[in-house]
Every structure is written in structure tokens, then in C-alpha cells.
Design a protein around this motif. Structure first.
Motif, mmCIF file in Angstrom:
data_model
loop_
_atom_site.group_PDB
_atom_site.id
_atom_site.type_symbol
_atom_site.label_atom_id
_atom_site.label_comp_id
_atom_site.label_asym_id
_atom_site.label_seq_id
_atom_site.Cartn_x
_atom_site.Cartn_y
_atom_site.Cartn_z
ATOM 1 N N UNK A 23 1.063 -1.415 0.018
ATOM 2 C CA UNK A 23 -0.124 0.166 -0.259
ATOM 3 C C UNK A 23 0.783 1.412 -0.070
ATOM 4 N N UNK A 24 2.251 1.036 0.652
ATOM 5 C CA UNK A 24 3.075 2.619 0.592
ATOM 6 C C UNK A 24 3.913 2.180 -0.866
ATOM 7 N N UNK A 25 3.310 1.894 -2.088
ATOM 8 C CA UNK A 25 4.030 1.623 -2.878
ATOM 9 C C UNK A 25 5.459 0.839 -3.078
ATOM 10 N N UNK A 26 5.391 -0.492 -2.075
ATOM 11 C CA UNK A 26 7.029 -0.787 -1.285
ATOM 12 C C UNK A 26 7.591 -1.400 -2.648
ATOM 13 N N UNK A 27 6.269 -2.394 -3.572
ATOM 14 C CA UNK A 27 6.677 -3.798 -4.467
ATOM 15 C C UNK A 27 7.020 -4.604 -3.790
ATOM 16 N N UNK A 63 8.751 -10.842 0.315
ATOM 17 C CA UNK A 63 9.462 -10.273 -0.027
ATOM 18 C C UNK A 63 9.259 -8.460 0.123
ATOM 19 N N UNK A 64 10.086 -7.802 1.316
ATOM 20 C CA UNK A 64 9.914 -6.320 1.351
ATOM 21 C C UNK A 64 10.878 -5.552 1.352
ATOM 22 N N UNK A 65 10.688 -4.201 0.025
ATOM 23 C CA UNK A 65 12.665 -3.866 -0.376
ATOM 24 C C UNK A 65 12.880 -2.814 0.233
ATOM 25 N N UNK A 66 14.210 -2.785 0.422
ATOM 26 C CA UNK A 66 14.426 -1.813 1.811
ATOM 27 C C UNK A 66 15.031 -0.623 0.644
ATOM 28 N N UNK A 67 16.160 -0.898 -0.031
ATOM 29 C CA UNK A 67 16.436 0.004 -1.315
ATOM 30 C C UNK A 67 16.100 -0.451 -2.527
ATOM 31 N N UNK A 68 15.018 -0.118 -2.782
ATOM 32 C CA UNK A 68 14.583 -0.059 -4.407
ATOM 33 C C UNK A 68 15.760 -0.854 -5.401
ATOM 34 N N UNK A 69 15.675 -2.341 -5.882
ATOM 35 C CA UNK A 69 15.848 -3.032 -7.199
ATOM 36 C C UNK A 69 17.270 -3.513 -6.499
ATOM 37 N N UNK A 114 20.368 -8.239 -4.303
ATOM 38 C CA UNK A 114 20.298 -8.108 -5.517
ATOM 39 C C UNK A 114 21.236 -7.089 -6.486
ATOM 40 N N UNK A 115 21.797 -8.364 -7.379
ATOM 41 C CA UNK A 115 23.321 -8.189 -8.136
ATOM 42 C C UNK A 115 23.598 -8.343 -8.920
ATOM 43 N N UNK A 116 21.843 -7.199 -9.994
ATOM 44 C CA UNK A 116 21.722 -7.722 -11.221
ATOM 45 C C UNK A 116 19.835 -7.691 -11.217
ATOM 46 N N UNK A 117 19.476 -8.217 -12.466
ATOM 47 C CA UNK A 117 17.962 -8.196 -12.590
ATOM 48 C C UNK A 117 18.097 -10.019 -12.298
ATOM 49 N N UNK A 118 18.896 -10.757 -12.231
ATOM 50 C CA UNK A 118 18.327 -12.130 -11.458
ATOM 51 C C UNK A 118 19.456 -12.835 -10.454
ATOM 52 N N UNK A 119 20.542 -12.395 -10.137
ATOM 53 C CA UNK A 119 21.435 -13.182 -9.676
ATOM 54 C C UNK A 119 21.065 -12.381 -7.746
#
Length: 198
Positions: A23-27, A63-69, A114-119
Motif C-alpha cells: 500500500x505504500x508503493x514498496x513493491x 519480500x519487502x524492498x528496503x532499497x528498490x532493486x 540483488x546483483x543485477x536482475x537475476x542473481x
């Protein structure tokens, strides 16, 4: 019944957490996962090096994002079948094998880098509660060693995350406290599996 109640409570908490952050837009995301366990314990005071028990685990994760991506928090609720086998060699009589079947509800709380989009690399503490303990012997000799009710461990591993929500992972956990009382032995578990999040 107790296991079902614990799993239901955990699912509720993970879902609530994911909904609040979403709800906070955190993804935030919520998912299921499962796979194989290759479990044993450190030698401790056992005369022979314990042999592994191969079984499975399954459960839920958020999974709760802290720093997006880049960085997120990944809490999990897992039913995990662990334990080990040990060969007893008495002074008199034949050797026999004792199998410890120890099932836990484990709650890892991991930082996911996250190190890139996959790993991604995952690491953090894990808190476990024993829900079942069974000791079997191939000569019907009863082993009276008690297994501690709680298990605190450090977990670390990697995951490959694909578009659409599917992922595969590998992980190693090492207990910080002994498993069987007065032996000094500690859980060591290698896990590998698959999952899906949404």
C-alpha cells in the motif's frame, strides 16, 4: 493441529506485512517455496561422524524492498524435516544405527542483496522451533538423548530470480546452539529448491 495453527499464523503475518508495504508503493511480494534438505550435525561428542538425513522443506516467504532493486528483507516461514544418522559401536555386541528425525518450524529473516536482475545473495539469522522428534534404531535399542526445543542458526545462500515470479535457490544453515543435549553437535543443512512469488 499445532503445526497447522503455526503455519496459518505465519501465512497471516507474512500476508499482512506484504499488504502494508504494498500500500505504500514498496513493491512487496509474497510467495511459496520448497525443496530438498541434506541435513546432518557437526560431530560433537559422537564417536563417529554423523551421516546425513535427506528430506524436504516447504513454506512461505515475503519480500519487502528496503532499497528498490538493490536490497530487500526476506522473512520466511518453513516446515523443515531435518536430523541425522549415527552409528553406535558398543564395547560388547554389534554396532547399530540410530536415526534422529527432527522436524522444525524455521523462521529465517534474511537480507537479500540483488546483483543485477537475476542473481541475489541472501544472508541472516534463522529461528527454529522443534515440532517433532523421533529416534529410530535398527536393533530396537532406545536412545534417550533429548533434542533441544529451539534452534538458532545463521543462513546464507544465493537465488536466481526470473521474470514472472519464479526463482530457484541454494542455501546453507549452521546452528549456533547444540541440537542433542550434552553432545555439542549443531545442525548443518544444505537446501536447494524452487519457488514462486507474486
Amino acid at each position: 493441529m499445532k503445526l497447522i495453527k503455526n503455519l496459518t499464523l505465519g501465512v497471516f503475518l507474512l500476508t499482512l506485512s506484504s499488504n502494508v508495504f504494498a500500500q505504500d508503493g514498496g513493491g512487496s511480494s509474497f510467495g511459496i517455496k520448497g525443496g530438498l534438505n541434506y541435513a546432518t550435525v557437526s560431530k560433537g561428542d559422537f564417536d563417529e561422524g554423523p551421516d546425513p538425513r535427506t528430506s524436504f522443506h516447504f513454506g512461505f516467504m515475503g519480500e519487502v524492498p528496503l532499497v528498490p532493486k538493490v536490497l530487500s528483507l526476506q522473512p520466511e516461514l518453513l516446515y523443515s524435516r531435518q536430523g541425522f544418522e549415527n552409528t553406535i559401536k558398543p564395547i560388547f555386541g554389534n554396532s547399530y544405527k540410530v536415526t534422529y528425525k527432527i522436524d522444525y518450524i524455521n523462521v529465517p529473516v534474511l537480507a537479500k542483496l540483488k546483483l543485477g536482475n537475476v542473481f541475489a545473495i541472501e544472508a541472516g539469522p534463522q529461528f527454529g522451533m522443534k515440532v517433532s522428534e523421533k529416534v529410530e534404531s535398527d536393533n530396537n535399542v532406545s536412545d534417550q538423548n533429548d533434542v533441544n526445543s529451539f534452534d538458532t542458526a545463521i543462513a546464507g545462500g544465493i537465488s536466481l530470480n526470473f521474470s514472472g515470479g519464479a526463482f530457484i535457490f541454494g542455501r546453507f544453515t549452521q546452528s549456533l546452539n547444540e541440537v542433542v543435549k550434552d553432545t555439542g553437535s549443531k545442525n548443518m543443512v544444505i537446501q536447494a529448491g524452487i519457488g514462486f512469488k507474486m
